[in-house]
Design a protein around this motif. Structure first.
Motif, PDB file in Angstrom:
ATOM      1  N   LEU A  85       0.831   4.382  -2.457  1.00 20.76           N
ATOM      2  CA  LEU A  85       0.562   5.697  -2.191  1.00 20.76           C
ATOM      3  C   LEU A  85       1.624   6.744  -2.836  1.00 20.76           C
ATOM      4  O   LEU A  85       1.332   7.950  -2.913  1.00 20.76           O
ATOM      5  CB  LEU A  85       0.556   5.740  -0.801  1.00 20.76           C
ATOM      6  N   ALA A 104       0.508   7.749  -5.916  1.00 17.34           N
ATOM      7  CA  ALA A 104      -0.618   8.821  -5.699  1.00 17.34           C
ATOM      8  C   ALA A 104      -0.105  10.126  -5.370  1.00 17.34           C
ATOM      9  O   ALA A 104      -0.415  11.106  -6.089  1.00 17.34           O
ATOM     10  CB  ALA A 104      -1.682   8.263  -4.784  1.00 17.34           C
ATOM     11  N   PHE A 105       0.762  10.033  -4.415  1.00 11.08           N
ATOM     12  CA  PHE A 105       1.371  11.482  -3.887  1.00 11.08           C
ATOM     13  C   PHE A 105       2.229  12.038  -5.123  1.00 11.08           C
ATOM     14  O   PHE A 105       1.939  13.420  -5.296  1.00 11.08           O
ATOM     15  CB  PHE A 105       2.393  11.064  -2.868  1.00 11.08           C
ATOM     16  N   GLN A 158       0.709  -1.217   0.030  1.00  8.21           N
ATOM     17  CA  GLN A 158       0.111   0.116  -0.001  1.00  8.21           C
ATOM     18  C   GLN A 158       0.762   1.225   0.107  1.00  8.21           C
ATOM     19  O   GLN A 158       0.365   2.354  -0.814  1.00  8.21           O
ATOM     20  CB  GLN A 158      -0.783   0.053   1.181  1.00  8.21           C
ATOM     21  N   GLY A 160      -0.660   3.402  -9.040  1.00 11.50           N
ATOM     22  CA  GLY A 160      -0.913   4.617  -7.993  1.00 11.50           C
ATOM     23  C   GLY A 160      -0.918   5.909  -8.737  1.00 11.50           C
ATOM     24  O   GLY A 160      -1.971   6.692  -8.575  1.00 11.50           O
TER      25      GLY A 160
END
Length: 72
Positions: free
Chosen positions: A8, A11-12, A4, A59
């Protein structure tokens, strides 16, 4: 394996303006991430590096904006 955190990271990177402000293409972002992943995971083998890079890419690419209207 739990990944995960690495998702992330993707995504960041997508949400922050750093790449756009630096005029970096997605390929440049991925190259930088791969370099860091090789430094951190390289001794565990290329497959581990590539699996983590794929998570970052997912992500980054699969980020979806949720319209405020459906949040309540």
């Amino acid at each position: 394996m739990r990944m995960q955190g690495i998702v992330l990271l993707g995504a960041f990177l997508k949400l922050t303006p750093y790449a756009a402000e630096s005029q970096m293409s997605d390929d440049h972002v991925y190259a930088g991430v791969e370099k860091a992943l090789r430094k951190y995971f390289g001794k565990r083998g290329d497959r581990v590096v590539q699996d983590n890079l794929n998570c970052v890419k997912r992500g980054y690419n699969e980020m979806k904006e949720i319209p405020r209207s459906i949040m309540g």
